[in-house]
Design a protein around this motif. Structure first.
Motif, PDB file in Angstrom:
ATOM      1  N   PHE A 137       0.902  -1.263   0.001  1.00  0.00           N
ATOM      2  CA  PHE A 137      -0.031  -0.015  -0.036  1.00  0.00           C
ATOM      3  C   PHE A 137       0.679   1.167   0.124  1.00  0.00           C
ATOM      4  N   SER A 152     -13.205  -0.845  -3.474  1.00  0.00           N
ATOM      5  CA  SER A 152     -13.186   0.307  -4.271  1.00  0.00           C
ATOM      6  C   SER A 152     -14.311   1.106  -4.178  1.00  0.00           C
ATOM      7  N   TYR A 190      -8.357  -2.316   4.286  1.00  0.00           N
ATOM      8  CA  TYR A 190      -8.778  -3.427   2.787  1.00  0.00           C
ATOM      9  C   TYR A 190      -9.427  -4.282   3.183  1.00  0.00           C
ATOM     10  N   HIS A 211     -10.334  -3.775  -6.448  1.00  0.00           N
ATOM     11  CA  HIS A 211     -10.276  -4.412  -5.363  1.00  0.00           C
ATOM     12  C   HIS A 211     -11.891  -4.246  -4.635  1.00  0.00           C
ATOM     13  N   THR A 235      -5.912  -2.144  -7.990  1.00  0.00           N
ATOM     14  CA  THR A 235      -5.914  -3.151  -6.978  1.00  0.00           C
ATOM     15  C   THR A 235      -5.586  -2.735  -5.607  1.00  0.00           C
ATOM     16  N   ILE A 236      -5.274  -1.532  -5.589  1.00  0.00           N
ATOM     17  CA  ILE A 236      -4.646  -1.090  -4.123  1.00  0.00           C
ATOM     18  C   ILE A 236      -5.032   0.353  -3.885  1.00  0.00           C
ATOM     19  N   ILE A 250      -6.266  -8.266  -4.037  1.00  0.00           N
ATOM     20  CA  ILE A 250      -5.261  -7.228  -3.632  1.00  0.00           C
ATOM     21  C   ILE A 250      -4.015  -8.116  -3.823  1.00  0.00           C
ATOM     22  N   ASN A 285      -7.343 -12.928  -9.771  1.00  0.00           N
ATOM     23  CA  ASN A 285      -6.627 -11.837  -9.681  1.00  0.00           C
ATOM     24  C   ASN A 285      -6.722 -10.977 -11.223  1.00  0.00           C
TER      25      ASN A 285
END
Lengths: 414, 552
Positions: A14, A361, A46, A358, A339-340, A375, A405
């Motif tokens: 992150f 979001s 998260y 993710h 994704t982050i 993630i 993923n």
């Protein structure tokens, strides 16, 4: 895959420090950071919560993954100009983005390109002398921090690098830290308690003038810096054995000419190296920008803002700027890969938007289709690059919430 | 599927075959014996008027890692060479895909990155994973890292040093070990601007000689096939041939490989204080059994220099063309410097550098000891190899260029007196069999039964040798025809060559404590595991044998 009720080592995706010394307790679905570190809350945010979306959505209604993929393929095939907007992804996902772009002649941009290009710009104009986190930790006796948001972006920078418990070649208790800018009192106190602090509270637009003065017998007066302070600074710097300057380019974006500030810092360091050792350590990459620029550069020659045209990738910093492309509707489909990112994704309702993101979001408007993905570093393994560009880390998985993923989704779409 | 290369004029130096008409049969990526064929032959390639050689091997080419990517990024204005098949990256700093395409087009099937910083190894392998066609590998840099220097300062035993070296080979998935400016990169971090072979670094109190001596011994004891790969002290400095000779002596008779030796063969005689010491260096090369080198030939034109030698690159930045450069201190591990440079034929120094490289090639008595490199891209891009081969094989071509160089250059070089012209036999040795042998790649660089079917087929009828080497008719990688008459037929992805000598695992405990205290990542993350190479990095490994087992 994570075991039930176990303690796992998390390699954090992150921020651009990508700390790999974090332990989390996990039951396979939820994880909690064991230590009381400054970014604990961010990492835990998260976790899946009542607002999370763990199923694909089309116009805010749940659909199956296979239907979502089919619909996206139809949309992709019926649109002419596709922009892939990268909000942060690891290496395998980037490879898939490049593959997708080459199949569909798409444009690729990173959401943080405008910051990234500030630091890249100096490499392309003049170059500079850089250093890395471990060098700074072990060798620096003087550290100049310019701009005040750097510690928000990299919360553990002070503990891990600037004022560490151990240092190989420098006396960690005798370090000089010079803060240039308007820093929060809490940060100032924390640093003052652990080393020698000099605080230069000036407008960052004055940094080039200050650095010029430091190289002269006598320069023009700078608001907020007394003659005595200048002498003190010159004295600290001239005695320094290994000086490091650090900044985050995003700190300068509201200033008149960010590139001039960065140029002046880099030029100053280059000049210092005529007689002593000094180096720059820009901090960047909160959304895997460094991972993106590194991988894109080796695969295409360019760090961002590229388009696949007639068998090859072309680069144009202005034409392929995502902000312009979206605002001027020069693209008709935006494929967001996120994704982050903790940030709200801007959805321009006038064009089609697909988000592969993710589960936590959030959006300014609902995208046409959303596919939740894992993630990297939490749900699946991957590789990301640290802020100093030279170290890449192997991310691990610490939970299993059965999400695909982003790489696998992109490969199905290509 | 069985492929038959029929009636080619075969050059296979390892098997002492030179220009002999032979058939070669291939199945499942390997060369097979005709007698073992049980099914029909699927493909016959008529090689009657063709030259057949093993795929070429480049043992020193900067194709992956941080400094390569800095160069790509820095030199954006040169990226405009789109030609339909490739991306637009410049050949002086090509993208990974262009690297693979250009190498395979010339018949090169294995290439080795010589400066793999341990801390940057994951990136270097990830980059190389994106290079199509070729097999690859790297040499991990040691000799400037604070852990190693601490070991030496604390008088650690040779066996502990051996364990550390073996650990690094495993952790970084490397094929060999390289030392760059031994101790000098580290000394530069403490503001030392030069470090001669017997000069002590101020902080660690260690000489480059000690470093070379300990590392050559470690490589020898561990049985790693490739000798210590050495970028000597004083790179590029007039008069450096003396420190080059002292570096050779530091190996104490153990195998040692000196890299880009052209840059290390300078005298300081004459009115300009810069002269050729190729004769002196070649005398050593010819008389010392365990000494090998690659040349690092320069060619005229724009390129970019990239090196782990931050000490010398910082010095060189004044010559940057265009005027930009970058140096970096890296993770108590190493350093790097990237300086774009234009070699100019009308510059006395550059012209003499060109001549010195060729002198070394032509004075080398044994082609098994000298390897054809330009230290890509430091001396020139690797795409200049066919031109270099022509310079070696064609004296009149060589002399024509020599005569165009600045007036007075002939007084400083013996090049015009060297009548030697390399033969195809010798070229096949120095670009195939010899690098395979020195790297310990038993299944490469030869056409023996069971070897990898990496094969290059040239058109014997081509009159211009440069054209012949630049454009093979066929290139086979692992038995697949990947290039046919200059066109890419199939994409393949090679593997990464490593060695994994045994070692005492207790070194990991010591190192783990060092990492916990001083590094900013943990040791576990530093190590690139075998399965990570396949799953995340994208490059499956092939473990080559060491010569000997670890001595207890």
């Amino acid at each position: 895959m994570a075991n039930q009720n176990s303690t796992k080592n998390l390699v954090c995706p992150f921020c651009s420090l990508h700390c790999d010394d974090i332990q989390v307790k996990t039951n396979g679905k939820k994880y909690n950071v064991v230590e009381n570190i400054s970014c604990r809350k961010k990492i835990e945010s998260y976790n899946i919560n009542r607002h999370s979306n763990t199923y694909p959505l089309m116009k805010n209604k749940i659909i199956s993954l296979s239907d979502a993929i089919k619909k996206i393929k139809d949309i992709v095939n019926s649109h002419k100009e596709i922009l892939i907007l990268n909000h942060g992804i690891e290496l395998s996902g980037l490879r898939s983005i490049l593959n997708f772009a080459s199949q569909h002649n798409s444009i690729i941009d990173h959401i943080n390109s405008k910051y990234l290009f500030q630091n890249i710009g100096v490499v392309q104009r003049t170059g500079y002398i850089a250093t890395s986190l471990t060098e700074t930790k072990n060798r620096a006796d003087t550290i100049i921090v310019i701009g005040n948001k750097i510690f928000d972006k990299s919360p553990r920078l002070i503990d891990k690098v600037l004022l560490p418990k151990h240092s190989l070649c420098s006396n960690k208790n005798n370090r000089n830290v010079i803060l240039i800018g308007n820093f929060p009192i809490k940060i100032q106190k924390e640093i003052k308690n652990r080393c020698k602090l000099t605080n230069i509270k000036i407008d960052l637009d004055l940094v080039p003038d200050l650095l010029k003065n430091l190289q002269k017998e006598k320069g023009k007066a700078i608001k907020g810096v007394s003659a005595n302070t200048e002498i003190k600074l010159k004295n600290i710097i001239s005695k320094s054995k290994y000086l490091v300057t650090t900044w985050a380019a995003s700190d300068f974006m509201k200033n008149k000419k960010p590139e001039i500030i960065i140029n002046s810092i880099c030029g100053y360091i280059v000049n210092l190296n005529q007689t002593q050792r000094a180096a720059c350590m820009p901090i960047s990459g909160s959304l895997a920008d460094v991972t993106s620029s590194q991988a894109m550069t080796w695969m295409t020659g360019f760090p961002s803002r590229i388009k696949h045209v007639s068998n090859s990738f072309k680069h144009d910093r202005e034409s392929y700027d995502s902000e312009n492309l979206i605002s001027k509707k020069n693209v008709d489909l935006v494929l967001h890969i996120s994704t982050i990112s903790p940030d709200k994704i801007e959805i321009n309702k006038k064009i089609k938007n697909i988000v592969i993101g993710h589960p936590n979001s959030t959006f300014t408007n609902q995208p046409d289709i959303f596919i939740p993905v894992g993630i990297p570093g939490i749900d699946y393994e991957g590789i990301m690059f640290r802020t100093d560009n030279v170290v890449s880390v192997a991310l691990k998985d610490v939970r299993n919430i059965s999400l695909p993923n982003s790489q696998s989704i992109l490969d199905k779409l290509a | 599927m069985i492929t038959h290369l029929k009636s080619g004029h075969v050059y296979d130096p390892q098997n002492k075959i030179f220009n002999i008409k032979k058939d070669i049969y291939i199945e499942d990526g390997k060369i097979i014996d005709k007698k073992s064929i049980r099914s029909k032959i699927d493909k016959v390639i008529n090689c009657a008027d063709k030259i057949v050689m093993p795929g070429a091997i480049d043992l020193h080419t900067h194709i992956g890692g941080g400094k390569v990517n800095i160069a790509r990024l820095m030199l954006e204005e040169f990226h405009n060479e789109a030609d339909g098949n490739y991306d637009s990256s410049s050949i002086i700093a090509p993208s990974t895909i262009k690297t693979g395409l250009k190498y395979i087009e010339m018949g090169y099937t294995s290439c080795f990155e010589p400066a793999l910083l341990p801390i940057n190894a994951r990136q270097a392998h990830a980059e190389m994973a994106d290079i199509p066609f070729i097999d690859k590998g790297g040499y991990a840099l040691l000799g400037n890292d604070d852990f190693f220097l601490s070991l030496l300062k604390n008088k650690a035993s040779q066996s502990m040093i051996n364990d550390y070296v073996a650990f690094i080979l495993k952790a970084t998935q490397s094929l060999g070990i390289k030392v760059v400016n031994p101790g000098g990169i580290n000394a530069f971090k403490f503001n030392q601007r030069a470090l001669n072979v017997d000069e002590k670094s101020k902080y660690y109190d260690i000489t480059p000689r000690e470093i070379v001596s300990k590392l050559t011994r470690a490589i020898y004891d561990l049985g790693v096939p490739h000798p210590l790969h050495v970028h000597c002290s004083n790179l590029g400095i007039p008069g450096n041939f003396l420190s080059t000779i002292e570096t050779i002596k530091a190996a104490n008779g153990l195998p040692i490989h000196l890299t880009h030796i052209q840059f290390q063969s300078y005298g300081n005689n004459g009115d300009r204080g810069f002269s050729s010491a190729a004769v002196e260096i070649s005398n050593y090369l010819n008389k010392i059994e365990n000494l090998t080198c690659d040349v690092g030939q320069i060619m005229f034109g724009q390129t970019v220099t990239m090196s782990g030698d931050s000490m010398s690159q910082h010095k060189n930045h004044k010559h940057a063309h265009p005027k930009k450069w970058m140096c970096m201190d890296i993770e108590c591990d190493a350093g790097c410097g990237v300086v774009p440079f234009k070699y100019q034929d009308q510059s006395f120094v550059n012209a003499l550098q060109w001549a010195i490289g060729l002198e070394i090639f032509l004075l080398a008595e044994d082609p098994w000891k000298v390897f054809l490199t330009t230290d890509h891209p430091n001396g020139a891009p690797f795409t200049s190899y066919p031109h270099l081969i022509k310079l070696l094989m064609d004296r009149s071509f060589r002399n024509d260029i020599l005569n165009q160089l600045p007036e007075g250059i002939l007084e400083h070089t013996i090049l015009h007196t060297l009548k030697r012209e390399y033969t195809l036999n010798e070229i096949s040795i120095m670009t195939r069999a010899a690098p395979a042998q020195i790297l310990g790649l038993k299944k490469k660089g030869n056409l023996s039964i069971g070897s990898d079917a990496d094969i290059t087929v040239y058109d014997k009828r081509k009159k211009d040798i440069e054209d012949m080497f630049a454009h093979p008719c066929y290139v086979l990688k692992d038995g697949h025809v990947v290039v046919e008459n200059g066109r890419i037929k199939k994409y393949t992805w090679g593997k990464t060559h490593t060695v994994k000598p045994e070692y005492d695992k207790s070194i990991e405990k010591t190192l783990g404590k060092f990492f916990d205290k001083y590094h900013t990542m943990n040791l576990d993350n530093y190590i690139i595991k075998d399965d990570e190479m396949t799953r995340l990095v994208g490059n499956p490994i092939y473990v080559n044998d060491c010569k000997t087992k670890r001595k207890q």
